[in-house]
Structures are given as C-alpha cells and as structure tokens.
Design an enzyme around this catalytic site. Sequence first.
Site, PDB file in Angstrom:
ATOM      1  N   SER A 193      41.676   7.794  32.944  1.00  0.00           N
ATOM      2  CA  SER A 193      42.085   7.148  31.704  1.00  0.00           C
ATOM      3  C   SER A 193      42.048   8.151  30.555  1.00  0.00           C
ATOM      4  CB  SER A 193      41.105   6.004  31.441  1.00  0.00           C
ATOM      5  OG  SER A 193      41.470   5.296  30.296  1.00  0.00           O
ATOM      6  N   HIS A 195      41.670   7.573  27.194  1.00  0.00           N
ATOM      7  CA  HIS A 195      40.844   7.369  25.990  1.00  0.00           C
ATOM      8  C   HIS A 195      39.386   7.800  26.165  1.00  0.00           C
ATOM      9  CE1 HIS A 195      38.704   3.425  26.853  1.00  0.00           C
ATOM     10  NE2 HIS A 195      39.648   3.345  27.769  1.00  0.00           N
ATOM     11  N   CYS A 322      25.865  -7.802  30.904  1.00  0.00           N
ATOM     12  CA  CYS A 322      26.219  -9.135  31.372  1.00  0.00           C
ATOM     13  C   CYS A 322      24.924  -9.920  31.422  1.00  0.00           C
ATOM     14  CB  CYS A 322      26.931  -9.117  32.715  1.00  0.00           C
ATOM     15  SG  CYS A 322      25.959  -8.551  34.065  1.00  0.00           S
TER      16      CYS A 322
HETATM   17  N1  PLP Z   1      36.146   2.886  35.202  1.00  0.00           N
HETATM   18  C1  PLP Z   1      35.136   3.377  34.495  1.00  0.00           C
HETATM   19  C2  PLP Z   1      34.053   4.120  35.208  1.00  0.00           C
HETATM   20  C3  PLP Z   1      35.073   3.208  33.107  1.00  0.00           C
HETATM   21  O1  PLP Z   1      34.053   3.719  32.423  1.00  0.00           O
HETATM   22  C4  PLP Z   1      36.125   2.508  32.476  1.00  0.00           C
HETATM   23  C5  PLP Z   1      36.094   2.250  31.028  1.00  0.00           C
HETATM   24  O2  PLP Z   1      35.152   1.697  30.502  1.00  0.00           O
HETATM   25  C6  PLP Z   1      37.179   2.020  33.257  1.00  0.00           C
HETATM   26  C7  PLP Z   1      37.151   2.236  34.610  1.00  0.00           C
HETATM   27  C8  PLP Z   1      38.331   1.289  32.651  1.00  0.00           C
HETATM   28  O3  PLP Z   1      39.146   2.181  31.948  1.00  0.00           O
HETATM   29  P1  PLP Z   1      40.349   1.643  31.049  1.00  0.00           P
HETATM   30  O4  PLP Z   1      39.753   1.281  29.731  1.00  0.00           O
HETATM   31  O5  PLP Z   1      41.298   2.785  30.949  1.00  0.00           O
HETATM   32  O6  PLP Z   1      40.936   0.480  31.737  1.00  0.00           O
END
Ligand code: PLP
Length: 386
Positions: A193, A195, A322
Amino acid sequence: MSIYFDNAATTKLDDSVKELISSLSSEVFGNPNSIHSQGRKAKKYIEEARKVFSEFLKCDASEIVFTSCASESNNFFLKQMPADLIITSPSEHSCVLESVKASGKKIHWLSLDQYGYFQRDELKKLVLDNLDKTILISLMYGNNEIGSVNDIEYLSTLREFHSKLFIHSDCVQALTKLDIDLSKLNIDSISCSAHKIHGPKGVGFIYLNKRVQGILSLKNLSLIHGGGQESGFRSGTQNVVGIAAFAQAIKVSSDNLFLKKLDHYFLDKLFEFKELVTLNSPFDKRVPGIFNIYLPKSRLNSEELVLQLDLKNICVSSGSACSSLKGDSQIISSYVLRACGIPSSIAEKSVRISLSRHNTSIEIDHFFQIIAELSTKFPLELNQTC
Ligand code: PLP
C-alpha cells in the site's frame, strides 16, 4: 512540539510526492486505456511505475497489478484463489482475517508465541497432513501492531513436501523496511500500500507471479470484472496520478538507514527508562520503528494513554482496537496482543509507537519525558498490579 508517532496507521505525504501529485493532476488527465496521445501519456506513467516496483522487488513488471489499496489486494487473492485449506494466523490485519472468513474455505489458525511468531513444526505438520489438499498459506511479513517479522523465507521450503501450495504475504508494513527480494523468496503473491510509505491513500498493488496469474486467468477470477484493465485482474480505470505518486514514494523511502538509526535510538531510550516503559514487541526480528509498549507504573489504560499523549500533541495508537467484554465494563484491547497470549492486564494498557523517516531523535527524547510525567501523574492504584 507536535509529534506524529502513528506511521504504521498512515504516513504524511513526502514533499516530492506532494509536488508530483500537484503537477500531474493538471498535466495528465487522459484515460490510460485510450490510444490517443493523452491516453498514451497517462499509460506511460503507469508502465514506468510498474517498472520501478518490479526493479525494486526483483520481479517481472507484468507481475505487478495495481489496486486501490492493500485491503483490496488481500481480499482479491484470499477470496479468489482456489484452495481447499487456508493456513493463516490470528495476528493478521483485519482485512486478511475477514477475507479468509468470507472466502468460505476451510481455515487453520496457527498458534503464536508471545511475540506473534508461528512455530515451524506446527506449520510443517499441517502441510504434511494435508498432502491431498490445495493449501494457501497467508502470513504477513511484518506485523502492524507489534512489529514481529515472520520467517517468510521458510514458507517456500515447504514446497519440497507439497506440490499444491500457494503462498501469499501481506507486505504492507515490510515494504521499504525489510528486504523483499521476490527472485529469492519463491512466493506467489504479496500485497502493498502507498500510504504507509509517504505516498497517497487509495492506491496499492498485488504482486501475482506468472504461475498464479495463469490459474486466475484460466478461471477468469478477478475481484472487479469490467474493461479488463491490469491484465484482466482488476478492471476499472487506473488511478494514474496515485500510481505515479506511489512509485515516487518508493524511490524516496527505500533508503531506510535513518529509520534504523531512529529505531536504535528508541531502543536505547527504552533501556534508559526501563522502570517506566516495558516493550511487548521483540527486540530484534522486528519491523524498524514499530514498538508496542506499556507503562507498568501507570494506571492509564490504552485509550486513556493515547488521549493523554494527544493532549500533549503526541499521536500514537492503541492498535487495531477491538472490544472484549469483561464483567459490566467494556475494556478495549488489541486482538493481536491477545492472540500472542499477552495477559489482558497488560494488553489493556498497551499502545503502539510507529516511527518514520520524518521523525527525529529530539521527538523521541520529548516523548520519553512526557511518558515519565504521565507515569508520575497517573500512578498505579495501591492494590493494582500489571
Ligand atoms: N495490512 C496491514 C499489515 C496494514 O497495516 C494495513 C493498514 O493498516 C493494511 C493491510 C490495509 O492497507 P490499506 O489501508 O491500503 O487497505
């Protein structure tokens, strides 16, 4: 001083990424799938970005499929890839946990030690016990809450015993922080990702090696069907500016030396303040910059600590909180810490600090000074222990 220590949640745009977004947003508006000059210009940015990622990860450019985020990438692979059994861990990101549950496939949850590491023996036995089944192993490289680094190199050694094994890894927290050499790892798929590495929100990719591309194409498996963009795996007009900005982000974030120095600095400070701050994360085999901690001398729970720090202009996180019900009161604690068997008295007080290359050692000094103040201001009550 305003301090942002929640970089595992998201990061601030790098200045060079911001500049690129602003210039491309007006200059590049064509549909990358149009054959005229504006379309070709847009397409060039996408293909250049694909090349940047393929060179960085050591794979073929055609194996990079752009998506809207890592959640989409994980959903795509885990729901669509044919498999009889998914082996994963309860400390994965919620988009993995929910995708495997929604996939309708049989799931085996691996047990974890206190740092979130799976046990090789358990995994190998499962693979050997299911030689007649197609297995999909999905294990993240670096954990987003405690930072533990999974032994993903081990996963492909299991191919020696099992011919119908697919391996997927959520590499969101690993990208630019840990080595990802796809020419050596011998895994089928990873998700990333933008961001989390000072790029924009709303853009990600999934690496799909040629083998799994063949299987998915044969069955016309895709999360979004339509115009057939991204080799048919992800229809929809691509986010041209976002993809170009993601490539710029990886260029500026790939040198992680400074982040590693900050990581050592933070560990030294932890040692100096060891009476007041305890680390839940492992010392080593940890994503640089991710620390899950609690304050043994303070009565503040995770949420209270996050809010007290926020009053001092410091942003940290209580993790992917959670809720767990305890008596009449609702106590919030991280499901990841609970999956690692961390006692609830500690999990309920823990917070995550996550650094980036934009942070400084002065900010770390200030943070520990505030932590010392809060431990004095909110001490444990007389009959309270951790
Ligand atoms: N996987 C992990 C380990 C993450 O830290 C995150 C984001 O918090 C995601 C997946 C999801 O990423 P995205 O915000 O690009 O969907």
